[in-house]
Design an enzyme around this catalytic site. Structure first.
Site, PDB file in Angstrom:
ATOM      1  CG  PHE A  37      -1.732   1.234   1.405  1.00 11.47           C
ATOM      2  CD1 PHE A  37      -2.318   1.882   0.324  1.00 11.47           C
ATOM      3  CD2 PHE A  37      -1.911   1.766   2.666  1.00 11.47           C
ATOM      4  CE1 PHE A  37      -3.066   3.046   0.504  1.00 11.47           C
ATOM      5  CE2 PHE A  37      -2.654   2.921   2.847  1.00 11.47           C
ATOM      6  CZ  PHE A  37      -3.226   3.566   1.773  1.00 11.47           C
ATOM      7  CG  ASN A 100      -6.195 -11.544  11.009  1.00 13.45           C
ATOM      8  OD1 ASN A 100      -7.036 -12.293  11.510  1.00 13.45           O
ATOM      9  ND2 ASN A 100      -6.494 -10.698  10.040  1.00 13.45           N
ATOM     10  N   GLY A 103      -3.311 -13.912  16.868  1.00 11.47           N
ATOM     11  CA  GLY A 103      -3.889 -15.265  16.762  1.00 11.47           C
ATOM     12  C   GLY A 103      -2.853 -16.244  16.226  1.00 11.47           C
ATOM     13  CE  LYS A 106      -5.185 -18.778  22.503  1.00 13.13           C
ATOM     14  NZ  LYS A 106      -6.179 -19.490  21.716  1.00 13.13           N
ATOM     15  CE1 TYR A 146       0.043   4.792  12.309  1.00 13.60           C
ATOM     16  CE2 TYR A 146       0.433   6.594  13.846  1.00 13.60           C
ATOM     17  CZ  TYR A 146       0.910   5.513  13.127  1.00 13.60           C
ATOM     18  OH  TYR A 146       2.238   5.157  13.212  1.00 13.60           O
ATOM     19  CE  LYS A 150       0.529   1.673  14.247  1.00 12.94           C
ATOM     20  NZ  LYS A 150       1.347   0.510  13.903  1.00 12.94           N
ATOM     21  CE1 TYR A 160      -5.637 -11.649  20.889  1.00 13.45           C
ATOM     22  CE2 TYR A 160      -4.695 -13.844  20.954  1.00 13.45           C
ATOM     23  CZ  TYR A 160      -5.603 -12.954  20.440  1.00 13.45           C
ATOM     24  OH  TYR A 160      -6.495 -13.363  19.478  1.00 13.45           O
ATOM     25  CB  THR A 176      11.929   6.464  12.878  1.00 14.74           C
ATOM     26  OG1 THR A 176      11.783   6.275  14.293  1.00 14.74           O
ATOM     27  CG2 THR A 176      13.205   5.792  12.420  1.00 14.74           C
TER      28      THR A 176
HETATM   29  P1  NAD Z   1       5.711   2.435   5.832  1.00 19.00           P
HETATM   30  O1  NAD Z   1       4.444   3.003   5.331  1.00 19.00           O
HETATM   31  O2  NAD Z   1       6.949   2.630   5.022  1.00 19.00           O
HETATM   32  O3  NAD Z   1       5.567   0.882   6.105  1.00 19.00           O
HETATM   33  C1  NAD Z   1       4.360   0.249   6.382  1.00 19.00           C
HETATM   34  C2  NAD Z   1       4.259  -0.989   5.510  1.00 19.00           C
HETATM   35  O4  NAD Z   1       3.029  -1.668   5.823  1.00 19.00           O
HETATM   36  C3  NAD Z   1       4.235  -0.667   4.030  1.00 19.00           C
HETATM   37  O5  NAD Z   1       5.116  -1.505   3.326  1.00 19.00           O
HETATM   38  C4  NAD Z   1       2.778  -0.949   3.625  1.00 19.00           C
HETATM   39  O6  NAD Z   1       2.634  -1.329   2.283  1.00 19.00           O
HETATM   40  C5  NAD Z   1       2.411  -2.055   4.597  1.00 19.00           C
HETATM   41  N1  NAD Z   1       0.979  -2.177   4.836  1.00 19.00           N
HETATM   42  C6  NAD Z   1       0.082  -1.180   5.090  1.00 19.00           C
HETATM   43  N2  NAD Z   1      -1.138  -1.693   5.254  1.00 19.00           N
HETATM   44  C7  NAD Z   1      -1.011  -3.050   5.108  1.00 19.00           C
HETATM   45  C8  NAD Z   1      -1.942  -4.128   5.154  1.00 19.00           C
HETATM   46  N3  NAD Z   1      -3.240  -3.931   5.384  1.00 19.00           N
HETATM   47  N4  NAD Z   1      -1.468  -5.385   4.939  1.00 19.00           N
HETATM   48  C9  NAD Z   1      -0.155  -5.613   4.689  1.00 19.00           C
HETATM   49  N5  NAD Z   1       0.757  -4.618   4.629  1.00 19.00           N
HETATM   50  C10 NAD Z   1       0.320  -3.352   4.838  1.00 19.00           C
HETATM   51  O7  NAD Z   1       5.929   3.040   7.294  1.00 19.00           O
HETATM   52  P2  NAD Z   1       7.095   2.827   8.356  1.00 19.00           P
HETATM   53  O8  NAD Z   1       7.554   4.171   8.761  1.00 19.00           O
HETATM   54  O9  NAD Z   1       8.074   1.838   7.898  1.00 19.00           O
HETATM   55  O10 NAD Z   1       6.268   2.234   9.583  1.00 19.00           O
HETATM   56  C11 NAD Z   1       6.347   0.877   9.975  1.00 19.00           C
HETATM   57  C12 NAD Z   1       5.583   0.693  11.283  1.00 19.00           C
HETATM   58  O11 NAD Z   1       6.163   1.502  12.305  1.00 19.00           O
HETATM   59  C13 NAD Z   1       4.106   1.077  11.204  1.00 19.00           C
HETATM   60  O12 NAD Z   1       3.349   0.162  11.952  1.00 19.00           O
HETATM   61  C14 NAD Z   1       4.071   2.436  11.860  1.00 19.00           C
HETATM   62  O13 NAD Z   1       2.825   2.708  12.436  1.00 19.00           O
HETATM   63  C15 NAD Z   1       5.169   2.319  12.897  1.00 19.00           C
HETATM   64  N6  NAD Z   1       5.707   3.644  13.257  1.00 19.00           N
HETATM   65  C16 NAD Z   1       6.579   4.294  12.411  1.00 19.00           C
HETATM   66  C17 NAD Z   1       7.037   5.559  12.771  1.00 19.00           C
HETATM   67  C18 NAD Z   1       8.013   6.333  11.920  1.00 19.00           C
HETATM   68  O14 NAD Z   1       8.353   7.453  12.285  1.00 19.00           O
HETATM   69  N7  NAD Z   1       8.524   5.806  10.830  1.00 19.00           N
HETATM   70  C19 NAD Z   1       6.602   6.156  13.953  1.00 19.00           C
HETATM   71  C20 NAD Z   1       5.691   5.466  14.750  1.00 19.00           C
HETATM   72  C21 NAD Z   1       5.276   4.206  14.408  1.00 19.00           C
END
Ligand code: NAD
Ligand code: UDP
Length: 324
Positions: A37, A100, A103, A106, A146, A150, A160, A176
Site C-alpha cells: 500500500f 490476525n 492469533g 498464539k 491511526y 494503535k 493476549y 523515525t
Molecule cells: P511504511 O508506510 O513505510 O511501512 C508500512 C508498511 O506496511 C508498508 O510496506 C505498507 O505497504 C504495509 N501495509 C500497510 N497496510 C497493510 C496491510 N493492510 N497489509 C499488509 N501490509 C500493509 O511506514 P514505516 O515508517 O516503515 O512504519 C512501519 C511501522 O512503524 C508502522 O506500523 C508504523 O505505524 C510504525 N511507526 C513508524 C514511525 C516512523 O516514524 N517511521 C513512527 C511510529 C510508528
C-alpha cells in the site's frame, strides 16, 4: 545463536525493509509480508536472492496460516497523509492486523512485537512522554484512525498476554527517518528534503514552533531487535524508542536548507487539526532494560537521507492507490 523463522508484516516498508535486512544478516529465516500500500517491491528487490528470504503479497486484515517463531507486526500506513487517505482501512489494518497476527502467535506459540507509536500520547500534556503517560488523544479527529487503532492494538497485546500468557513486546516508535522513506509520504523530513533539493518553497505548517524528536532508522531498528530479544520480567510492557533530541519544525527546515545548499524559502501553511505541539520520548526504560540509546545525531542522519533522495528516481514512486 538459534536460527528462527521470523515473520515481518509491513516488511517492504521503510522500517520493515531494514529490519528484514538485519534479520537476514543474522541468519534468520525471514518471511516478509506486505500488500505494498505505501511501499514497493524495489525496497526488498536486493533481498530476493537470499535463500533465507521470502516475500508474500498479503493484506494483514485477512488471516494467513504460517509457521513461525517470531512476528514483528509493522504493517500499517505510518505517515499522516497515508493513514488519512483511507482512515477506515487504517483502523482495520491496526485492529484486524493485530488480531490476525496475535492469533497466529498464539497458535504457533511465537513471540510477537507490535509496532506502536508516540501517537498513542496524542497531543501530549506531559513532556517528555514516559510510557506511564496515558495520553491526550481526540477519539473522533482526523488522526484518530491511526492513534486509536494503535491504542486498540496495544490493548489486544496486553489482553493476549493476560489471558493467554502470550509472549508480547510493544515498541512505541517516535518520529523515525532515513533512506527508503517514501518520497511522497508527506512526512516532514521527506517533504523538506525534496522541496529543498528542488529549490521549492519549504512548507511549514503553523508557525513552525511545534517540536518533534527525530530518530535515525538504524538506531530505531537496533532498539526494536533488542526489545524483541529482551527477556526480563517487564518484557510485555511498552517501551519508547526514539531520539530525545528535540527540534522545532522551523529548525528542521533551516537545517535542511543548510545541508542541501538550497535557495528554498520558508512559507507558512495552516496547522493541520490535532497536530501535536510537542513530542519528546522519555527513554529511561529503554536505557535501563535494553541498554539502548540513539547514536546518530540529526545532522548526520539527515546528510545520509539527503544522499538517498538525491540518488533515487522519483518517477519510480507512486502515491497510495485508491483500491486499498
Ligand atoms: P511504511 O508506510 O513505510 O511501512 C508500512 C508498511 O506496511 C508498508 O510496506 C505498507 O505497504 C504495509 N501495509 C500497510 N497496510 C497493510 C496491510 N493492510 N497489509 C499488509 N501490509 C500493509 O511506514 P514505516 O515508517 O516503515 O512504519 C512501519 C511501522 O512503524 C508502522 O506500523 C508504523 O505505524 C510504525 N511507526 C513508524 C514511525 C516512523 O516514524 N517511521 C513512527 C511510529 C510508528
Ligand atoms: N509538517 C510541516 N510541513 C510539512 C510536513 C509536516 O510543517 O510539509 C509538520 C507537521 O504539521 C507536524 C510535523 O511537521 O507538526 C511532523 O509531521 P509529520 O507528518 O512528519 O509527522 P507527525 O509527527 O505529525 O506524525
Amino acid at each position: 545463536m538459534t536460527i528462527k523463522r521470523v515473520l515481518v508484516t509491513g516488511g517492504a516498508g521503510f522500517l520493515g525493509s531494514h529490519l528484514c535486512e538485519r534479520l537476514i544478516q543474522q541468519g534468520h529465516d525471514v518471511i516478509c509480508l506486505d500488500n505494498f500500500f505505501t511501499s514497493q517491491k524495489s525496497n526488498v528487490q536486493h533481498l530476493l536472492h537470499y535463500n533465507n528470504f521470502e516475500l508474500i503479497r498479503h493484506d494483514v486484515t485477512h488471516p494467513i496460516w504460517l509457521e513461525v517463531d517470531e512476528i514483528y507486526n509493522l504493517a500499517c500506513p505510518a505517515a499522516p497523509g497515508h493513514y488519512q487517505y483511507n482512515p477506515i482501512k487504517t483502523m482495520k489494518t491496526s485492529v484486524m492486523g493485530a488480531i490476525n497476527t496475535l492469533g497466529m502467535a498464539k497458535r504457533c506459540n511465537a513471540r510477537i512485537l507490535q509496532a506502536s507509536t508516540s501517537e498513542v500520547y496524542g497531543d501530549p500534556t506531559v513532556h517528555p512522554q514516559p510510557e506511564t503517560y496515558r495520553g491526550n488523544v481526540n477519539p473522533i479527529g482526523p488522526r484518530a484512525c491511526y492513534d486509536e487503532g494503535k491504542r486498540a492494538a496495544e490493548t489486544l497485546c496486553a489482553d493476549y498476554h493476560r489471558q493467554h500468557k502470550l509472549d508480547v513486546r510493544v515498541i512505541r516508535i517516535f518520529n523515525t527517518y532515513g533512506p527508503r522513506m517514501h518520497p511522497f509520504d508527506g512526512r516532514v523530513v521527506s517533504n523538506f528534503i525534496i522541496q529543498a533539493l528542488r529549490n521549492e518553497d519549504i512548507t511549514i505548517f503553523g508557525d513552525g514552533s511545534q517540536t518533534r524528536s527525530f530518530c535515525y532508522r538504524d538506531d530505531l531498528i537496533e532498539g526494536m531487535i533488542r526489545l524483541m530479544n529482551y527477556d526480563g520480567e517487564t518484557k510485555h510492557l511498552p517501551v519508547n524508542i526514539g531520539n530525545p533530541n528535540e527540534f522545532t519544525i522551523k529548525q528542521l527546515a533551516e537545517l535542511t536548507i543548510r545541508l542541501t545548499n538550497s535557495s528554498s524559502k520558508l512559507v507558512y501553511k495552516p496547522l493541520p487539526e490535532d497536530d501535536p505541539m510537542q513530542r519528546q520520548p522519555d527513554i529511561t526504560r529503554a536505557k535501563l532494560l535494553l541498554d539502548w540509546e540513539p547514536t546518530i545525531f540529526l545532522e548526520q542522519g539527515l546528510q545520509r537521507t539527503i544522499e538517498y533522495f538525491r540518488a533515487i528516481d522519483l518517477s519510480d514512486f507512486r502515491a497510495p492507490t485508491p483500491n486499498h
